[in-house]
Design an enzyme around this catalytic site. Structure first.
Site, PDB file in Angstrom:
ATOM      1  N   CYS A 129       1.330   4.801   1.483  1.00  0.00           N
ATOM      2  CA  CYS A 129       0.731   6.452   1.275  1.00  0.00           C
ATOM      3  C   CYS A 129      -0.738   6.308   1.238  1.00  0.00           C
ATOM      4  O   CYS A 129      -1.013   5.613   0.450  1.00  0.00           O
ATOM      5  CB  CYS A 129       2.008   6.959   0.724  1.00  0.00           C
ATOM      6  SG  CYS A 129       3.613   6.894   0.683  1.00  0.00           S
ATOM      7  N   TYR A 161      13.099  15.271 -10.800  1.00  0.00           N
ATOM      8  CA  TYR A 161      12.076  15.140 -11.787  1.00  0.00           C
ATOM      9  C   TYR A 161      11.469  15.432 -12.253  1.00  0.00           C
ATOM     10  O   TYR A 161       9.916  16.037 -13.143  1.00  0.00           O
ATOM     11  CB  TYR A 161      11.226  13.619 -11.828  1.00  0.00           C
ATOM     12  CG  TYR A 161      10.393  13.742 -10.459  1.00  0.00           C
ATOM     13  CD1 TYR A 161       8.705  14.112 -10.238  1.00  0.00           C
ATOM     14  CD2 TYR A 161      11.020  13.051  -9.189  1.00  0.00           C
ATOM     15  CE1 TYR A 161       8.286  13.890  -8.738  1.00  0.00           C
ATOM     16  CE2 TYR A 161      10.354  12.824  -8.046  1.00  0.00           C
ATOM     17  CZ  TYR A 161       9.157  13.704  -7.369  1.00  0.00           C
ATOM     18  OH  TYR A 161       8.399  13.725  -6.827  1.00  0.00           O
ATOM     19  N   GLU A 181       4.896   2.795  -4.296  1.00  0.00           N
ATOM     20  CA  GLU A 181       5.527   2.415  -5.429  1.00  0.00           C
ATOM     21  C   GLU A 181       6.050   0.932  -6.065  1.00  0.00           C
ATOM     22  O   GLU A 181       5.655   0.095  -4.609  1.00  0.00           O
ATOM     23  CB  GLU A 181       6.817   3.123  -5.309  1.00  0.00           C
ATOM     24  CG  GLU A 181       6.550   4.698  -5.024  1.00  0.00           C
ATOM     25  CD  GLU A 181       6.583   5.261  -4.363  1.00  0.00           C
ATOM     26  OE1 GLU A 181       6.518   6.380  -3.402  1.00  0.00           O
ATOM     27  OE2 GLU A 181       6.590   4.155  -2.859  1.00  0.00           O
ATOM     28  N   HIS A 224       2.179   5.857  10.979  1.00  0.00           N
ATOM     29  CA  HIS A 224       2.726   5.207  10.153  1.00  0.00           C
ATOM     30  C   HIS A 224       2.180   5.236   8.429  1.00  0.00           C
ATOM     31  O   HIS A 224       2.654   4.556   7.643  1.00  0.00           O
ATOM     32  CB  HIS A 224       2.367   3.653  10.531  1.00  0.00           C
ATOM     33  CG  HIS A 224       3.242   3.602  11.851  1.00  0.00           C
ATOM     34  ND1 HIS A 224       3.155   3.828  12.739  1.00  0.00           N
ATOM     35  CD2 HIS A 224       5.195   2.887  11.775  1.00  0.00           C
ATOM     36  CE1 HIS A 224       3.696   3.215  13.814  1.00  0.00           C
ATOM     37  NE2 HIS A 224       5.397   2.990  13.414  1.00  0.00           N
ATOM     38  N   ASN A 282      -1.316   8.093  11.936  1.00  0.00           N
ATOM     39  CA  ASN A 282      -1.849   6.045  12.829  1.00  0.00           C
ATOM     40  C   ASN A 282      -3.943   6.506  13.794  1.00  0.00           C
ATOM     41  O   ASN A 282      -4.151   8.062  13.802  1.00  0.00           O
ATOM     42  CB  ASN A 282      -1.991   6.374  13.821  1.00  0.00           C
ATOM     43  CG  ASN A 282      -0.048   5.410  13.544  1.00  0.00           C
ATOM     44  OD1 ASN A 282       0.682   5.113  12.503  1.00  0.00           O
ATOM     45  ND2 ASN A 282       0.810   4.537  14.337  1.00  0.00           N
ATOM     46  N   ASP A 300       2.928   2.199  -9.672  1.00  0.00           N
ATOM     47  CA  ASP A 300       2.186   2.418  -8.303  1.00  0.00           C
ATOM     48  C   ASP A 300       1.012   1.824  -8.663  1.00  0.00           C
ATOM     49  O   ASP A 300       0.863   1.372  -8.800  1.00  0.00           O
ATOM     50  CB  ASP A 300       1.803   3.213  -7.671  1.00  0.00           C
ATOM     51  CG  ASP A 300       2.809   4.735  -7.299  1.00  0.00           C
ATOM     52  OD1 ASP A 300       4.517   4.113  -7.406  1.00  0.00           O
ATOM     53  OD2 ASP A 300       2.856   5.546  -6.655  1.00  0.00           O
TER      54      ASP A 300
END
Length: 224
Positions: free
Chosen positions: A55, A94, A185, A147, A105, A30
């Site tokens: 994020c 995982y 990522e 978003h 937002n 990331d």
């Protein structure tokens, strides 16, 4: 892999750090940066050079103070119309539970998706951390859905979960910054998969970004 001091110094300067969890986990790298210094350029670089989901990770205390919860708990407690309960993710492939919460937002934004709008949302999240009334400031500053997805770090960080969410928050705290971190990522447009550690290492060298190994970070956290 970069020494931890280099990574912490980069974060304090408002620069990026690359963070790899481990081969036995997601095995992903990331791009992470401190939310308090996020600019439209940061968002554009994450969008263009990383390409995954942008994020913001927050620590457990922030989430508790502003009243947000993990999405799997929100859905489990919701009415039957929200979704079929069999859809709610338990453990990911995982081995960990998802850290996703709500998406937001900033109220200062228009559509919320532009580089300028998302950087406003990200930087406003860091500002809420300093408010006397965090819950009130959060409600007045943001709308949901939005978003920018929020990720809630585990209460005990790397002792409890060794994901990018916890690692990025650990780095922020180690750097003396508010525990609010932007992250995305890194994807590979040639293989249509996550960017490999080898390619990430070359990218890090080319762009002067420290690359932190998650296993080494977890061991450092255990010792210190």
């Amino acid at each position: 892999m970069a020494p931890l001091d280099d990574a912490l110094a980069s974060l304090r300067r408002g620069e990026f750090v690359l963070l790899h969890d481990s081969e036995g986990r997601e095995d992903e790298v990331d791009m992470v940066a401190y939310a308090g210094t996020a600019s439209p350029e940061h968002v554009a670089r994450m969008r263009q050079r990383a390409g995954g989901l942008l994020c913001v990770a927050v620590d457990h205390e922030f989430a508790r103070s502003v009243g947000i919860r993990y999405m799997h708990d929100i859905l489990a407690d919701s009415g039957a119309a929200a979704c079929d309960k069999s859809m709610i993710m338990g453990l990911a492939p995982y081995g960990d539970r998802s850290t996703f919460s709500i998406s937001v937002n900033s109220r200062r934004t228009y559509t919320g998706i532009t580089d300028r709008d998302r950087s406003a949302t990200i930087s406003d999240l860091a500002r809420v951390y300093d408010a006397d009334d965090m819950a009130g400031a959060f409600a007045k500053s943001f709308r949901t859905p939005g978003h920018v997805p929020l990720l809630i770090a585990s209460k005990n960080l790397l002792e409890e979960r060794q994901g990018h969410t916890e690692m990025s928050i650990y780095l922020a705290k180690a750097a003396g910054l508010r525990p609010v971190m932007a992250m995305c990522e890194m994807m590979d447009a040639q293989t249509y998969a996550a960017l490999s550690v080898d390619k990430a290492s070359r990218f890090a060298a080319q762009h002067g970004m420290p690359l932190v190994d998650g296993r080494e970070l977890a061991e450092y956290a255990r010792v210190h």
